[in-house]
Scaffold this active site. Structure first.
Site, short mmCIF file in Angstrom:
data_model
loop_
_atom_site.label_atom_id
_atom_site.label_comp_id
_atom_site.label_asym_id
_atom_site.label_seq_id
_atom_site.Cartn_x
_atom_site.Cartn_y
_atom_site.Cartn_z
N HIS A 1 15.60 -34.00 -31.86
CA HIS A 1 14.42 -34.46 -32.63
C HIS A 1 13.95 -33.38 -33.59
O HIS A 1 12.76 -33.31 -33.92
CB HIS A 1 13.30 -34.87 -31.66
N GLU B 1 8.78 -11.04 -25.76
CA GLU B 1 7.79 -10.00 -25.47
C GLU B 1 8.42 -8.63 -25.24
O GLU B 1 7.72 -7.62 -25.38
CB GLU B 1 6.88 -10.39 -24.32
N ARG C 1 1.58 1.80 -6.07
CA ARG C 1 1.76 0.82 -4.99
C ARG C 1 0.47 0.08 -4.65
O ARG C 1 0.48 -0.85 -3.85
CB ARG C 1 2.29 1.51 -3.73
N LYS D 1 -1.25 -5.59 -20.07
CA LYS D 1 -0.86 -6.20 -18.79
C LYS D 1 -1.83 -7.31 -18.40
O LYS D 1 -1.43 -8.33 -17.89
CB LYS D 1 -0.81 -5.14 -17.69
N GLU E 1 9.92 -19.82 -20.15
CA GLU E 1 9.76 -18.44 -19.63
C GLU E 1 10.85 -17.53 -20.19
O GLU E 1 10.59 -16.39 -20.55
CB GLU E 1 9.79 -18.45 -18.10
N TRP F 1 -3.60 -1.68 -1.31
CA TRP F 1 -3.47 -2.90 -2.11
C TRP F 1 -3.84 -4.00 -1.12
O TRP F 1 -3.02 -4.41 -0.30
CB TRP F 1 -2.04 -3.04 -2.61
N ASN G 1 1.01 0.21 5.96
CA ASN G 1 1.41 -0.65 4.85
C ASN G 1 2.17 -1.81 5.46
O ASN G 1 3.14 -1.63 6.18
CB ASN G 1 2.32 0.12 3.88
N GLY G 2 1.71 -3.04 5.19
CA GLY G 2 2.40 -4.23 5.71
C GLY G 2 1.40 -5.32 6.02
O GLY G 2 0.24 -5.26 5.63
N CYS H 1 0.85 -1.18 0.00
CA CYS H 1 0.00 0.00 0.00
C CYS H 1 0.89 1.24 0.00
O CYS H 1 2.11 1.15 0.10
CB CYS H 1 -0.87 0.02 1.25
N LYS I 1 10.10 -14.11 -22.35
CA LYS I 1 10.58 -12.78 -21.94
C LYS I 1 11.33 -12.09 -23.07
O LYS I 1 11.14 -10.91 -23.32
CB LYS I 1 11.48 -12.93 -20.70
C1 AGP Z 1 3.96 -12.41 -19.01
O1 AGP Z 1 5.15 -11.64 -19.06
C2 AGP Z 1 2.90 -11.87 -19.93
N1 AGP Z 1 2.63 -10.51 -19.63
C3 AGP Z 1 1.67 -12.77 -20.01
O2 AGP Z 1 2.10 -14.02 -20.50
C4 AGP Z 1 0.91 -13.03 -18.68
O3 AGP Z 1 1.69 -13.85 -17.83
C5 AGP Z 1 -0.39 -13.77 -19.02
O4 AGP Z 1 -1.17 -12.91 -19.82
C6 AGP Z 1 -1.19 -14.18 -17.77
O5 AGP Z 1 -1.58 -13.04 -17.06
P1 AGP Z 1 -2.21 -13.25 -15.59
O6 AGP Z 1 -1.15 -13.87 -14.77
O7 AGP Z 1 -2.59 -11.88 -15.13
O8 AGP Z 1 -3.38 -14.16 -15.74
#
Ligand code: AGP
Length: 609
Positions: free
Chosen positions: A505, A489, A27, A604, A482, A74, A100-101, A2, A486
């Site tokens: 393969h 993206e 935050r 996001k 992953e 939050w 906050n905590g 928060c 990264k």
């Molecule tokens: C991850 O870097 C991406 N932004 C994306 O794959 C994300 O993880 C995915 O859309 C799932 O989002 P969520 O965890 O909010 O469900």
């Protein structure tokens, strides 16, 4: 995570508090509130939702006064609501607190206070602080705050204002951040510098277990056991925008560096030491339910799916629960075999991903018990699942998920050990060993983050390469997927994540000097096989970037570049291995001059299918 602010000076506090909260909105933003001392009365205004909701709530009745506190929430304990929004007051409204905590012993304290006649009006842990100070108050506010703080377990940064003391704000800090801004004839308290940067750049950084007494002309400090302390006054050089990112150039880098704290906060209240029993409040499953589970079905997308993939190895080998893996967008359309002995493990940072929510509802319709691992408190997934375990990572602003990923894996590890103990599938020695290893991970991540020059140099060397292959085995197959995600993206370089054993393969046909391979070569049952896979790639002129243990000397013979990471158990290694892959992607993107926090084409939270 928060945001708290406090103001004491000669100006009207309300607009200063609101502006301070706006600068802390990153935050957390599920509710906000302010309290201003108007005359001898404390005027409290709160609203659920973003700060704008509070601003419209006070449009025609902004409180007048020259001392006040504010909070942007939050949620951790208690859903987002007006009642749960801060500030919280004592029984008679003579004092208010913003915090906050996470107060870990708040339930016991709340029961004791109710036994003494205190009346509560919220579900939050924070309200306990207001009543503890009220109980201890006998005219000396600093002493009352000190006594209250001594009774708290967990993390806190809180500010108290009393109608009895119009010239004083008192604050206390343990683990959660707290800074003091020193102005001219006015002073400030806040979770972070941006809150008061337009007014002053003179800052005290408050240490752990410290009390602050603030009036209009000075700040004084004492330890929780009452000893006075002299503090050094700093002058920061940041501008406001840099300050919001804590001095980092991008939110993504800030959030990568927040992972040691996020991991520790995610363990807080669930594991109090390396030897303590794991408790998972809110899991929504009885011991009998846990024993009846005969399979788990993962419900997740993207990075969250990768966290589940890493966790699958733990759940299967240690809790003996078969785990079906499928991205959420596929799961619901394949007629999955689900019944009331199926656990649907729903993993989502935002709690609002459409594919994930749809698949969770489908699993629920078919009879599964749903357990959600969520970062956003009060989100759809958190509300609809039978049980929810939060990752206390705080808001994740950058589109590329980092601290959510590692804290998701942390929660899965906690679930695995919790299940393993109840199902009797994990030996006491193995359980103790893994708890010891898990407990030290935040410090190990912190250690890695203290020096990663090697990663930056590798990123500079390869930032224009044609493509990356990421390979791993066992739990680090998740790291490979992953890592590739990264880089794609935020650096927009094509990358593939593969099980290392799959290379021969087909994918190995892609290897040439313009295709570098990142190999997760930390210790594991199949380490020798991974070395063979690396040799196959080297033989075809592919560069190898190995992520390996600090003490591994074998890898020196096979890798072109080595990123050394602290050793841990193979099952937990994807948590530590996530940090170099995040930093590699970040710096490759940075050297390519990309907009990192908001990559092209991405959002996001993907709230459409
Ligand atoms: C991850 O870097 C991406 N932004 C994306 O794959 C994300 O993880 C995915 O859309 C799932 O989002 P969520 O965890 O909010 O469900």
């Amino acid at each position: 995570m928060c945001g708290i602010v406090g103001y004491i000076g000669e100006k009207n506090a309300c607009p200063i508090l609101i502006e301070g909260l706006r600068r802390l909105e990153y935050r957390g933003y599920d509710s906000a509130g302010i309290a201003v001392l108007s005359g001898d009365k404390i005027d409290v205004k709160k609203a659920t939702g973003k700060l704008a909701a509070l601003e419209s709530a006070i449009e025609s009745c902004a409180p007048e006064g020259k001392i006040g506190v504010g909070h942007t929430r939050w949620a951790t304990h208690g859903r987002p609501s007006d009642e749960n929004a801060h500030p919280h007051t004592d029984c008679i409204g003579n004092l208010v607190v913003v915090h906050n905590g996470i107060i870990e012993n708040y339930l016991r304290l709340k029961e004791e206070l109710i036994g003494k006649g205190h009346e509560f009006s919220s579900e939050t842990d924070t309200e306990v602080i207001a009543h503890l100070v009220e109980e201890a108050y006998n005219g000396d506010l600093v002493e009352a705050v000190r006594k209250a703080a001594l009774m708290l377990e967990g993390s806190f940064a809180f500010v108290v204002m009393s109608s009895d003391k119009p010239d004083l704000l008192v604050a206390a800090r343990r683990h959660s951040p707290l800074v003091v801004g020193i102005g001219s004839g006015e002073n400030f308290l806040a979770s972070d510098i941006p809150a008061f940067l337009p007014f002053t750049k003179k800052v005290y950084f408050v240490d752990d277990d410290m009390i602050v007494a603030l009036d209009r002309s000075s700040a004084s400090f004492m330890t929780l056991d009452g000893k006075s302390v002299e503090k050094e006054l700093f002058e920061v050089t940041w501008n406001a925008e840099m300050a919001e990112r804590g001095g980092y150039e991008h939110f993504m880098l800030k959030e990568i560096h927040e992972q040691p704290v996020a991991l520790r906060e995610t363990m807080r209240g669930r594991m109090s030491s390396e030897n303590s029993k794991i408790t998972l409040e809110g899991i929504g499953l009885t011991d009998e339910d846990i024993r009846r589970i005969n399979k788990a079905v993962v419900v997740a997308c993207g990075t969250a799916y990768h966290a589940a993939l890493a966790g699958r190895y733990m759940l299967e080998s240690l809790a003996r629960i078969p785990v079906e893996m499928d991205v959420a967008s596929e799961l619901r359309y394949r007629e999955p075999v689900i019944d009331d002995r199926t656990l649907a493990l729903v993993i989502t940072q935002s709690g609002e991903t459409a594919d994930t929510l749809a698949a969770m509802r489908e699993a629920k319709r078919r009879g599964a018990k749903t357990l959600a691992i969520v970062n956003a408190v009060g989100s759809s997934a958190a509300r609809e699942a039978d049980g929810v375990l939060y990752t206390y990572a705080g808001p994740e602003i950058a589109v590329a998920s980092t601290k959510a990923y590692t804290t998701q894996m942390m929660v899965i590890a906690l679930i695995t050990l919790y299940f393993g103990r109840i199902r009797g599938t994990i030996s006491p020695d193995r359980d103790a060993e893994l708890r010891r290893r898990l407990w030290s991970i935040p410090e190990q991540v912190d250690l890695f983050l203290s020096d990663y020059e090697a990663v930056i140099n590798i990123a500079e060397k390869y930032h224009n390469i044609g493509g990356f292959m990421y390979i791993g085995r066992g739990p680090n197959l998740a790291s490979a997927l992953e890592g590739a995600l990264k880089i794609k993206e935020i650096a927009y370089i094509h990358a593939e994540g593969y099980a290392a054993g799959e290379m021969k393969h087909g994918p190995i046909a892609m290897i040439d000097p313009n295709m570098a391979t990142v190999a997760f070569a930390t210790a594991g049952r199949t380490y020798e096989k991974l070395i063979s896979n690396i040799q196959e790639i080297k033989a075809r002129s592919g560069d190898i970037i190995a992520i390996a243990g600090r003490r591994d000397e074998i890898i020196n013979n096979y890798a072109d570049h080595i990123i050394r990471v602290p050793e841990t158990d193979e099952m937990l290694s994807p948590i530590i291995n996530a940090i170099p892959l995040q930093l590699l992607a970040y710096y490759v993107a940075k050297f390519r001059g990309h907009e990192i926090d908001k990559p092209r084409n991405l959002a996001k939270s993907v709230t459409v299918e």
